[in-house]
Write an enzyme that holds these catalytic residues in place. Structure first.
Site, PDB file in Angstrom:
ATOM      1  N   HIS A  88      73.868  79.421  78.356  1.00  6.86           N
ATOM      2  CA  HIS A  88      72.425  79.161  78.309  1.00  6.86           C
ATOM      3  C   HIS A  88      71.763  79.833  79.504  1.00  6.86           C
ATOM      4  CE1 HIS A  88      74.141  75.941  80.864  1.00  6.86           C
ATOM      5  NE2 HIS A  88      73.076  76.227  81.599  1.00  6.86           N
ATOM      6  N   HIS A  90      68.482  80.246  82.529  1.00  9.17           N
ATOM      7  CA  HIS A  90      67.484  79.629  83.403  1.00  9.17           C
ATOM      8  C   HIS A  90      66.546  80.718  83.926  1.00  9.17           C
ATOM      9  CE1 HIS A  90      69.703  75.773  83.865  1.00  9.17           C
ATOM     10  NE2 HIS A  90      70.766  76.539  83.709  1.00  9.17           N
ATOM     11  N   HIS A 107      74.407  80.915  82.416  1.00  2.41           N
ATOM     12  CA  HIS A 107      75.547  80.053  82.736  1.00  2.41           C
ATOM     13  C   HIS A 107      76.506  79.978  81.558  1.00  2.41           C
ATOM     14  CE1 HIS A 107      73.010  77.779  85.940  1.00  2.41           C
ATOM     15  NE2 HIS A 107      73.624  78.840  86.440  1.00  2.41           N
ATOM     16  N   THR A 174      73.520  71.195  86.906  1.00  4.90           N
ATOM     17  CA  THR A 174      72.196  71.388  87.526  1.00  4.90           C
ATOM     18  C   THR A 174      71.106  70.624  86.774  1.00  4.90           C
ATOM     19  OG1 THR A 174      71.673  73.385  86.251  1.00  4.90           O
ATOM     20  CG2 THR A 174      72.883  73.690  88.329  1.00  4.90           C
ATOM     21  N   THR A 175      71.485  69.814  85.812  1.00  7.06           N
ATOM     22  CA  THR A 175      70.540  68.970  85.071  1.00  7.06           C
ATOM     23  C   THR A 175      71.093  67.543  85.056  1.00  7.06           C
ATOM     24  OG1 THR A 175      71.641  69.210  82.926  1.00  7.06           O
ATOM     25  CG2 THR A 175      70.021  70.901  83.517  1.00  7.06           C
TER      26      THR A 175
HETATM   27  C1  SG4 Z   1      71.402  73.117  80.201  1.00 12.55           C
HETATM   28  O1  SG4 Z   1      70.384  72.148  80.068  1.00 12.55           O
HETATM   29  C2  SG4 Z   1      72.303  73.086  78.971  1.00 12.55           C
HETATM   30  O2  SG4 Z   1      71.505  73.172  77.813  1.00 12.55           O
HETATM   31  C3  SG4 Z   1      73.147  71.828  78.920  1.00 12.55           C
HETATM   32  O3  SG4 Z   1      74.068  71.897  77.837  1.00 12.55           O
HETATM   33  C4  SG4 Z   1      73.954  71.733  80.215  1.00 12.55           C
HETATM   34  O4  SG4 Z   1      74.735  70.532  80.204  1.00 12.55           O
HETATM   35  C5  SG4 Z   1      73.016  71.710  81.402  1.00 12.55           C
HETATM   36  O5  SG4 Z   1      72.194  72.870  81.386  1.00 12.55           O
HETATM   37  C6  SG4 Z   1      73.779  71.700  82.713  1.00 12.55           C
HETATM   38  O6  SG4 Z   1      74.634  72.822  82.756  1.00 12.55           O
HETATM   39  O7  SG4 Z   1      75.521  74.836  83.689  1.00 12.55           O
HETATM   40  N1  SG4 Z   1      73.151  74.305  84.240  1.00 12.55           N
HETATM   41  S1  SG4 Z   1      74.615  73.748  84.013  1.00 12.55           S
HETATM   42  O8  SG4 Z   1      75.010  72.951  85.161  1.00 12.55           O
HETATM   43  O9  SG4 Z   1      76.670  71.603  79.769  1.00 12.55           O
HETATM   44  C7  SG4 Z   1      76.065  70.576  79.979  1.00 12.55           C
HETATM   45  C8  SG4 Z   1      74.031  70.920  76.897  1.00 12.55           C
HETATM   46  O10 SG4 Z   1      73.162  70.085  76.885  1.00 12.55           O
HETATM   47  C9  SG4 Z   1      76.764  69.270  80.041  1.00 12.55           C
HETATM   48  C10 SG4 Z   1      75.090  70.979  75.898  1.00 12.55           C
HETATM   49 ZN    ZN Z   2      72.682  76.066  83.569  1.00 13.90          ZN
END
Ligand code: SG4
Ligand code: ZN
Length: 224
Positions: A88, A90, A107, A174-175
């Protein structure tokens, strides 16, 4: 999946920790991500090797654009093997390098089969020559939260720089819930993408980056 959160206002990053019990680490944690990558120490860290499958499903999940990866893709880091789950984006970048941000960061979220730990590989996107893979994805970004579309021929490897030299540190999601379960790997070399394709992302998500947190005595290692 958890309480509602966003990137600004009452539900923004500085409030994540108090939005729900499960988000405690967002405010109380001491190994949070992202960080400003500075003062890295050269070390003999394992080389990375990806073996990802093409295809997947692209989704607008209300926080980002995410590709659910085709199953069977792996990342090898020395003798550790992780499975690619999703990737995904950012904007702007979440990690900083010596205080500097990039327009975007992707990421690649992997899971270690035995321990359940996550191994996330971050790659910076900088404006420049067009990247064919990012252009194909950008052409398919689902415009509304909840929308998704199939991807047949997208090879995520097209989003990797030529060198996989990287920085490594221990951190968190990071979320929310900001769980401290992530082996972070951040590629030193950014990839170039067409600024027009960056715009296709920022038209949907102009600010979905958590501000950098303190490294709190953690060391960042760099492959030499
Ligand atoms: C993003 O919001 C993704 O959509 C999330 O994926 C992800 O959470 C979250 O970021 C945190 O990921 O690499 N930025 S990060 O630390 O992968 C997870 C989902 O919601 C648990 C599946
Ligand atoms: Zn991320």
């Amino acid at each position: 999946e958890g309480v509602h959160w966003s990137y600004e206002g009452e539900e923004g990053p500085e409030h994540w920790g108090s939005l729900g019990e499960e988000n405690g680490a967002c405010s109380a944690g001491s190994q949070q991500s992202p960080i400003d990558i500075t003062g890295a120490i050269k070390a003999d860290i394992p080389d990375l090797a990806t073996d990802w499958k093409s295809g997947g499903t692209i989704l607008n999940n209300g926080h980002t654009i995410q590709v659910k990866a085709a199953s069977g893709g792996t990342l090898k880091r020395g003798d550790k093997t992780y499975d690619l789950v999703q990737y995904h984006f950012h904007a702007p970048s979440e990690h900083l390098v010596e205080g500097k941000s990039f327009p975007m960061e992707v990421h690649f979220v992997h899971k270690h089969a035995e321990t359940g730990a996550l191994g996330v590989l971050g790659v910076f996107l900088a404006p420049g020559a067009a990247n064919a893979t990012f252009a194909s994805l950008a052409a398919k970004f689902p415009q509304k939260a909840g929308e998704e579309a199939a991807l047949d021929s997208i090879d995520a490897k097209g989003l990797l720089p030529s060198s996989l030299k990287y920085w490594a540190y221990e951190g968190s999601l990071t979320t929310p819930p900001c769980s401290e379960i992530v082996d972070w790997m951040v590629a030193m070399e950014p990839i170039e993408v067409d600024p027009a394709d960056i715009k296709k992302f920022t038209a949907l998500y102009s600010m979905n980056a958590r501000p950098a947190l303190s490294a709190n005595r953690r060391y960042v290692l760099s492959s030499s």
